[in-house]
Design a protein around this motif. Structure first.
Motif, PDB file in Angstrom:
ATOM      1  N   GLN A  11       0.806  -1.232   0.000  1.00  0.00           N
ATOM      2  CA  GLN A  11       0.000   0.000   0.000  1.00  0.00           C
ATOM      3  C   GLN A  11       0.840   1.284   0.000  1.00  0.00           C
ATOM      4  OE1 GLN A  11      -4.032  -0.287   1.624  1.00  0.00           O
ATOM      5  NE2 GLN A  11      -3.240  -1.927   2.924  1.00  0.00           N
ATOM      6  N   ASN A  12       2.080   1.166  -0.410  1.00  0.00           N
ATOM      7  CA  ASN A  12       2.906   2.333  -0.749  1.00  0.00           C
ATOM      8  C   ASN A  12       2.572   2.564  -2.228  1.00  0.00           C
ATOM      9  OD1 ASN A  12       6.568   2.750  -0.804  1.00  0.00           O
ATOM     10  ND2 ASN A  12       4.998   4.295  -0.718  1.00  0.00           N
ATOM     11  N   THR A  13       1.880   3.666  -2.513  1.00  0.00           N
ATOM     12  CA  THR A  13       1.202   3.802  -3.816  1.00  0.00           C
ATOM     13  C   THR A  13       1.990   4.657  -4.819  1.00  0.00           C
ATOM     14  OG1 THR A  13      -0.004   5.689  -2.936  1.00  0.00           O
ATOM     15  CG2 THR A  13      -1.097   3.544  -2.799  1.00  0.00           C
ATOM     16  N   ILE A  70      10.280   9.395  -8.580  1.00  0.00           N
ATOM     17  CA  ILE A  70      10.053  10.808  -8.246  1.00  0.00           C
ATOM     18  C   ILE A  70       9.063  10.847  -7.078  1.00  0.00           C
ATOM     19  CG2 ILE A  70       9.415  13.086  -9.121  1.00  0.00           C
ATOM     20  CD1 ILE A  70       9.930  12.061 -11.968  1.00  0.00           C
ATOM     21  N   ASN A  71       9.508  11.403  -5.954  1.00  0.00           N
ATOM     22  CA  ASN A  71       8.655  11.517  -4.768  1.00  0.00           C
ATOM     23  C   ASN A  71       7.497  12.485  -5.035  1.00  0.00           C
ATOM     24  OD1 ASN A  71      10.099   9.864  -2.897  1.00  0.00           O
ATOM     25  ND2 ASN A  71      11.622  11.486  -2.634  1.00  0.00           N
ATOM     26  N   ALA A  72       6.489  12.427  -4.155  1.00  0.00           N
ATOM     27  CA  ALA A  72       5.303  13.285  -4.319  1.00  0.00           C
ATOM     28  C   ALA A  72       5.654  14.776  -4.338  1.00  0.00           C
ATOM     29  CB  ALA A  72       4.305  12.986  -3.204  1.00  0.00           C
ATOM     30  N   ILE A  76      13.889  13.698  -6.327  1.00  0.00           N
ATOM     31  CA  ILE A  76      14.276  12.438  -6.967  1.00  0.00           C
ATOM     32  C   ILE A  76      14.880  11.510  -5.916  1.00  0.00           C
ATOM     33  CG2 ILE A  76      15.719  11.398  -8.798  1.00  0.00           C
ATOM     34  CD1 ILE A  76      13.524  13.395  -9.810  1.00  0.00           C
ATOM     35  N   ALA A  77      14.491  10.243  -5.950  1.00  0.00           N
ATOM     36  CA  ALA A  77      15.042   9.263  -4.999  1.00  0.00           C
ATOM     37  C   ALA A  77      15.939   8.300  -5.770  1.00  0.00           C
ATOM     38  CB  ALA A  77      13.912   8.493  -4.325  1.00  0.00           C
ATOM     39  N   SER A  78      17.048   7.903  -5.140  1.00  0.00           N
ATOM     40  CA  SER A  78      17.972   7.003  -5.851  1.00  0.00           C
ATOM     41  C   SER A  78      17.433   5.573  -5.887  1.00  0.00           C
ATOM     42  CB  SER A  78      19.356   7.027  -5.193  1.00  0.00           C
ATOM     43  OG  SER A  78      19.256   6.731  -3.826  1.00  0.00           O
ATOM     44  N   MET A  79      16.454   5.269  -5.042  1.00  0.00           N
ATOM     45  CA  MET A  79      15.956   3.896  -5.011  1.00  0.00           C
ATOM     46  C   MET A  79      14.584   3.865  -4.364  1.00  0.00           C
ATOM     47  SD  MET A  79      16.052   0.831  -5.678  1.00  0.00           S
ATOM     48  CE  MET A  79      15.674  -0.692  -4.907  1.00  0.00           C
ATOM     49  N   CYS A  80      13.833   2.822  -4.652  1.00  0.00           N
ATOM     50  CA  CYS A  80      12.525   2.613  -4.016  1.00  0.00           C
ATOM     51  C   CYS A  80      12.236   1.119  -4.071  1.00  0.00           C
ATOM     52  CB  CYS A  80      11.458   3.392  -4.782  1.00  0.00           C
ATOM     53  SG  CYS A  80       9.812   3.074  -4.157  1.00  0.00           S
ATOM     54  N   GLY A  81      12.198   0.478  -2.922  1.00  0.00           N
ATOM     55  CA  GLY A  81      12.038  -0.983  -2.879  1.00  0.00           C
ATOM     56  C   GLY A  81      10.652  -1.442  -3.288  1.00  0.00           C
ATOM     57  N   ASN A  82       9.612  -0.790  -2.729  1.00  0.00           N
ATOM     58  CA  ASN A  82       8.250  -1.190  -3.100  1.00  0.00           C
ATOM     59  C   ASN A  82       8.003  -0.860  -4.570  1.00  0.00           C
ATOM     60  OD1 ASN A  82       7.594  -2.076  -0.488  1.00  0.00           O
ATOM     61  ND2 ASN A  82       7.041  -0.009   0.171  1.00  0.00           N
ATOM     62  N   GLY A  83       8.536   0.275  -5.010  1.00  0.00           N
ATOM     63  CA  GLY A  83       8.370   0.664  -6.409  1.00  0.00           C
ATOM     64  C   GLY A  83       9.069  -0.296  -7.352  1.00  0.00           C
ATOM     65  N   PRO A 168      20.613   2.445  -1.724  1.00  0.00           N
ATOM     66  CA  PRO A 168      21.498   3.570  -1.454  1.00  0.00           C
ATOM     67  C   PRO A 168      20.760   4.847  -1.080  1.00  0.00           C
ATOM     68  CG  PRO A 168      21.190   3.380  -3.803  1.00  0.00           C
ATOM     69  CD  PRO A 168      20.353   2.295  -3.168  1.00  0.00           C
ATOM     70  N   ASN A 169      19.402   4.867  -1.060  1.00  0.00           N
ATOM     71  CA  ASN A 169      18.759   6.098  -0.573  1.00  0.00           C
ATOM     72  C   ASN A 169      18.955   6.175   0.942  1.00  0.00           C
ATOM     73  OD1 ASN A 169      16.963   3.959  -0.255  1.00  0.00           O
ATOM     74  ND2 ASN A 169      15.151   5.202  -0.490  1.00  0.00           N
ATOM     75  N   PRO A 170      18.898   7.366   1.512  1.00  0.00           N
ATOM     76  CA  PRO A 170      19.330   7.541   2.906  1.00  0.00           C
ATOM     77  C   PRO A 170      18.263   7.176   3.931  1.00  0.00           C
ATOM     78  CG  PRO A 170      18.741   9.657   1.959  1.00  0.00           C
ATOM     79  CD  PRO A 170      18.557   8.657   0.854  1.00  0.00           C
ATOM     80  N   VAL A 204      16.213  12.769   4.962  1.00  0.00           N
ATOM     81  CA  VAL A 204      16.463  11.353   5.222  1.00  0.00           C
ATOM     82  C   VAL A 204      15.127  10.661   5.499  1.00  0.00           C
ATOM     83  CG1 VAL A 204      16.844  11.683   7.733  1.00  0.00           C
ATOM     84  CG2 VAL A 204      17.955   9.767   6.571  1.00  0.00           C
ATOM     85  N   ASN A 205      15.010   9.401   5.096  1.00  0.00           N
ATOM     86  CA  ASN A 205      13.830   8.592   5.439  1.00  0.00           C
ATOM     87  C   ASN A 205      14.054   8.098   6.870  1.00  0.00           C
ATOM     88  OD1 ASN A 205      12.554   8.330   2.639  1.00  0.00           O
ATOM     89  ND2 ASN A 205      14.664   7.679   2.263  1.00  0.00           N
ATOM     90  N   VAL A 206      13.088   8.322   7.744  1.00  0.00           N
ATOM     91  CA  VAL A 206      13.265   7.949   9.154  1.00  0.00           C
ATOM     92  C   VAL A 206      12.316   6.797   9.492  1.00  0.00           C
ATOM     93  CG1 VAL A 206      13.314   8.783  11.534  1.00  0.00           C
ATOM     94  CG2 VAL A 206      13.791  10.372   9.661  1.00  0.00           C
ATOM     95  N   PHE A 222       8.653   7.512   8.113  1.00  0.00           N
ATOM     96  CA  PHE A 222       8.348   8.873   7.668  1.00  0.00           C
ATOM     97  C   PHE A 222       9.304   9.118   6.506  1.00  0.00           C
ATOM     98  CE2 PHE A 222       8.497  13.408   7.397  1.00  0.00           C
ATOM     99  CZ  PHE A 222       7.274  13.864   7.858  1.00  0.00           C
ATOM    100  N   GLU A 223       8.736   9.192   5.307  1.00  0.00           N
ATOM    101  CA  GLU A 223       9.602   9.253   4.118  1.00  0.00           C
ATOM    102  C   GLU A 223       9.978  10.660   3.703  1.00  0.00           C
ATOM    103  OE1 GLU A 223       8.960   6.996   0.573  1.00  0.00           O
ATOM    104  OE2 GLU A 223       7.950   5.408   1.679  1.00  0.00           O
ATOM    105  N   ARG A 224      11.213  10.770   3.299  1.00  0.00           N
ATOM    106  CA  ARG A 224      11.696  11.996   2.657  1.00  0.00           C
ATOM    107  C   ARG A 224      10.848  12.259   1.402  1.00  0.00           C
ATOM    108  NH1 ARG A 224      17.468  12.232  -0.290  1.00  0.00           N
ATOM    109  NH2 ARG A 224      16.482  10.618  -1.527  1.00  0.00           N
ATOM    110  N   GLY A 225      10.405  13.461   1.220  1.00  0.00           N
ATOM    111  CA  GLY A 225       9.683  13.815  -0.013  1.00  0.00           C
ATOM    112  C   GLY A 225       8.230  13.399  -0.028  1.00  0.00           C
ATOM    113  N   CYS A 232       7.668   1.439   3.477  1.00  0.00           N
ATOM    114  CA  CYS A 232       8.823   1.879   2.689  1.00  0.00           C
ATOM    115  C   CYS A 232       9.720   0.654   2.522  1.00  0.00           C
ATOM    116  CB  CYS A 232       9.541   3.010   3.413  1.00  0.00           C
ATOM    117  SG  CYS A 232      11.057   3.488   2.587  1.00  0.00           S
ATOM    118  N   GLY A 233       9.851   0.178   1.298  1.00  0.00           N
ATOM    119  CA  GLY A 233      10.597  -1.070   1.051  1.00  0.00           C
ATOM    120  C   GLY A 233      12.056  -0.959   1.434  1.00  0.00           C
ATOM    121  N   THR A 234      12.679   0.167   1.055  1.00  0.00           N
ATOM    122  CA  THR A 234      14.088   0.323   1.421  1.00  0.00           C
ATOM    123  C   THR A 234      14.219   0.545   2.931  1.00  0.00           C
ATOM    124  OG1 THR A 234      13.862   2.611   0.665  1.00  0.00           O
ATOM    125  CG2 THR A 234      15.023   1.084  -0.796  1.00  0.00           C
ATOM    126  N   GLY A 235      13.229   1.204   3.545  1.00  0.00           N
ATOM    127  CA  GLY A 235      13.250   1.402   5.005  1.00  0.00           C
ATOM    128  C   GLY A 235      13.166   0.064   5.732  1.00  0.00           C
TER     129      GLY A 235
END
Ligand SMILES: N[C@@H](CCC[C@H](N)C(=O)O)C(=O)O
Length: 327
Positions: A11-13, A70-72, A76-83, A168-170, A204-206, A222-225, A232-235
């Motif tokens: 449900q990360n859309t 591309i965040n909302a 720009i994000a270097s990576m997105c696991g769910n995406g 590699p995203n933070p 940073v994604n926290v 709590f995602e950056r952007g 958050c898949g990378t989180g």
């Protein structure tokens, strides 16, 4: 006509747009503008989303396509696991392949089709890498260390230990109690570190992670952007790595972990190879809507989303039933 999807992973859309279909590709500025317009919760399409995934062709060998995230808010994000799982499913179906690589900003990452989790619940496994703890790769500043691994940072929250890791995203990860997870601390810290601040100049994604048992975590991010997302898949991948490193007695490496999140759950497996780490992230890749629109609409400064033809699939109902049955 241009075909687009609305998709989710836990449900990360996202909206997923394959640029290769366009007669005239969109410039980077046009993509950022489109991302902000589509994802807007009030004025966007279908109640908005957390980001836009742009698929384009890759010139790399044995790679089926390239993903840009591309965040909302247009960053720009270097990576997105769910995406990446949803892009992986899209490319697997487009090219009828089950195992391949996708080019992302920093690396070509492995993707493979998993057995369906249930009828109409498609699942994909993706590689999360490269991993770095180095200050310059986050980047972070003013923390008096070159790597922040399981250390107290009173300026963030007294008594909590934090790890900063790029995947590699933070990401900034803390393993916390159920009480801290339920408090307003994550929102306060996420907000503070994603506006101009001395510690994380790029934001940073926290994530706060709660250990349920030796094979099960709960992670909220709590995602950056974006702000709070359902997952958050990378989180969750970064939190699994932090768990493996800080709970050595639990033998978190090479074992399947379940990581629950507000939108469902994923599975992770943390690998250590020589001196580097990578994480396998397995989870749903759900197409909630098929969308078709005339290409000219994508080139307008302010597209009229009421002219987009939208067809809802039955996949989200199947996903919701699967999650309720597996709580
Ligand atoms: N939701 C994503 C991460 C998206 C990018 C992130 N907000 C960033 O800016 O780094 C995931 O599933 O990993």
């Amino acid at each position: 006509m241009v075909y687009m999807q609305k998709v989710h992973g836990s449900q990360n859309t996202f909206f997923l747009l394959d640029q290769t279909q366009l007669k005239q590709t969109l410039s980077q500025a046009e993509l950022v503008r489109l991302a902000k317009q589509l994802t807007n919760a009030k004025t966007g399409l279908l109640g908005g989303a957390d980001g836009l995934l742009v698929v384009s062709s890759s010139s790399h060998q044995n790679v089926l396509g390239k993903m840009q995230v591309i965040n909302a808010d247009g960053s720009i994000a270097s990576m997105c696991g769910n995406g990446l799982r949803t892009v992986g499913r899209y490319l697997a179906e487009k090219y009828h392949q089950n195992s391949f690589k996708v080019e992302t900003q920093q690396a070509d990452l492995k993707v493979s089709v998993e057995p369906d989790w249930a009828e109409s619940v498609k699942a994909i496994s993706v590689e999360i890498s490269p991993v770095s703890f180095a200050k310059q790769d986050l980047p972070f500043a003013q923390l008096n260390c070159s790597k922040l691994i399981n250390q107290e940072v009173p300026a963030f929250a007294p008594g909590l230990k934090f790890t900063a890791v790029a995947v590699p995203n933070p990401h900034l990860i803390s393993i916390v109690s159920a009480e801290v997870l339920a408090s307003s601390l994550l929102e306060k810290l996420g907000t503070k570190l994603n506006q101009p601040n001395p510690y994380f100049p790029d934001g940073v994604n926290v994530s706060f992670a709660q250990v349920i048992d030796s094979r099960h975590l709960f992670v909220r991010t709590f995602e950056r952007g974006v702000g709070f997302t359902n997952a958050c898949g990378t989180g969750m991948s970064a939190a699994s790595l932090v768990f493996a490193l800080t709970h050595q007695q639990e033998k978190g490496f090479n074992h399947l972990l379940t990581v629950s999140n507000p939108g469902g759950f994923v599975q992770t497996r943390v690998h250590q190879q020589e001196n580097h780490y990578w994480i396998e992230l397995i989870g749903n890749a759900t197409v909630t809507h098929n969308i078709n629109a005339d290409e000219s609409l994508f080139h307008q400064d302010l597209p009229d989303f009421s002219l987009f033809q939208v067809e809802q699939t039955s996949e989200n109902a199947a996903y919701q039933a699967f999650i309720s049955n597996n709580k």
